[in-house]
Scaffold this motif. Sequence first.
Motif, PDB file in Angstrom:
ATOM      1  N   PRO A   1       0.826  -1.224   0.000  1.00  0.00           N
ATOM      2  CA  PRO A   1       0.000   0.000   0.000  1.00  0.00           C
ATOM      3  C   PRO A   1       0.850   1.260   0.000  1.00  0.00           C
ATOM      4  N   THR A   2       0.245   2.346  -0.466  1.00  0.00           N
ATOM      5  CA  THR A   2       0.945   3.628  -0.521  1.00  0.00           C
ATOM      6  C   THR A   2       0.890   4.298   0.846  1.00  0.00           C
ATOM      7  N   GLU A   3       2.023   4.510   1.446  1.00  0.00           N
ATOM      8  CA  GLU A   3       2.147   5.217   2.718  1.00  0.00           C
ATOM      9  C   GLU A   3       3.591   5.676   2.862  1.00  0.00           C
ATOM     10  N   ARG A   4       3.810   6.626   3.730  1.00  0.00           N
ATOM     11  CA  ARG A   4       5.168   7.122   3.959  1.00  0.00           C
ATOM     12  C   ARG A   4       5.863   6.205   4.948  1.00  0.00           C
ATOM     13  N   LEU A   5       7.029   5.672   4.557  1.00  0.00           N
ATOM     14  CA  LEU A   5       7.775   4.756   5.408  1.00  0.00           C
ATOM     15  C   LEU A   5       9.094   5.407   5.819  1.00  0.00           C
TER      16      LEU A   5
END
Length: 564
Positions: free
Chosen positions: A222-226
């Motif tokens: 999924p698209t998220e800031r890591l």
Amino acid sequence: MEFKAYPFTAKKYASKVPQLGNGVETKRHAVTIVGGGPVGLTVALGLANHGIPSVLIEADDSVCHGSRAICISRRSLEIIERLGAVEGFLNTGLPWAGGRSFYRDTEVLHFKMPEDENQKLPPMVNLAQYHIEQFLLDAAEKKADLIDIRWQTRVIAIDSRADGATLRLDSPEGDYSLNTDWVVACDGGRSTIREALGLQLKGTSYEGRYVIVDIELESDRPTERLAYFDPSSNPGSTVLVHKQPDNVWRIDYQLRDGEDAEQAVKPENVMPRVQSLLDMMGERGTWAPIWITLYKANALTLESYRHDRVLFGGDAAHLVPIFGVRGANSGIDDADNLAWKLAFVVRGIASEELLDSYSAERVFAAHENLRHGTKSTEFMAPPSFAFELMRKAVLSLAIKHERLRSLINPRQTSAITYIASPLNAAETKPGAFTAGPVPGAVLPECPLTIVEGGNAREAHLTDLISPCFTALYFSEDGRVPEEFSALEEALEGEKLPFKMIALTAHLHVTKRDHNWDHTGRLFAMYGAKRGTAYLVRPDGHVLGRWHAVAATDIAGAIHHALNP
């Protein structure tokens, strides 16, 4: 390992030289914008929305190469929607609403950005800068009668005067000069205009360096800031990861002290670190590098964004650390703030002092962005042993103590409230409003049924904002007092763009030609009652608000704003 090309082909544009006389363009222009990146294009589109033509000077022959800016905020999307360019952003961009931070192999933060049922736009979308520029350019090409783009043209000198400026330009067909009333410098962190005027950015430059790598990798993650602190793939360092469209991934990792920058960006040194990171993340797919560069954080700004007839925006005006994605987003906000003010000055319906408020508001915003960006930078790339010790303590304790996790939060960009703007209408009864946006704030979003031409549609409050001053009148029955009809006629006679829009709390069966609050949330959200009014600027910021408003209140606030 071979580099792959971006899954995007930039169209090449040829230069053009206008009609000249003795090496000088025969036509004098109202506005010339230097720099065709996201900020310059946004200024041009904003001016065009007000019917103001501009010339846009761009040194390259296409949109940019490399991902560069990659995160577009809800506020920027709202601005871009008003410019008629948001469709590509939403269709191609990857929306996200939060992210995760890890200390070594343990998750220490899972943050969420503000997101509720009132919103129509996502908190953030990931989109590479070449896409950003292309979608804005597509919109600009539809307004070619108002936006004259000069590709492969570079500014080599500027003569700035109290009544305008002369730009000396270099193009493949030869040098020529252009005369203009106003110059908007959006030519980036190494601004030619800024240097030519002898101006310097002031603030802090940080020693921490990051390698930025774009890779192609197919993944269903999924698209998220890591964010990874002291990961096994890069011990003692920090790594950021963002998924982008077209199976492109952006990876930023910090160089350790003593590492040679020139050696650090060589593929043979970058590839093992990327592979180690992907192994740690559990990504087993094949991948290939696309782009490698080096980044160093700066927190710098000009002290003023107006210098006679030259106005600065974006990286030419300020350099903000990447942490919190404030760079491109603050530049787009600069452009939105400037476009309507410059348009009104060019049209002769506002004094030049209105442009001083552009500088005042956006310098204030820059300091707010730098304040948050500096905190994030000091945590992401500690500038001293003391900061490093503090970060290690916070990360270690955050594993078990949830209350400390807020210190890890990257504080993503958000709309700035111009609390001390010289344009704001003073509140006659401070404390009278128990809710709602104060003067200087951006309108909070809320669903609304809008009626246009007898047709009703479910929309949102910000759909009512257009290139004019807008008075939102909270009405009992969808009507406004008769005195406001005279106000609209008077302002129209002064050629001041203005509209008054009635909003009601419920649908009247006998009178269906009005906008109404079908969710039942709008009036409470704005602390409104019958007779409340909010006056909104063309950029969506509140100019003034009243519970019992007279036509003279609104007229006075508009005249004050245009002649501060």
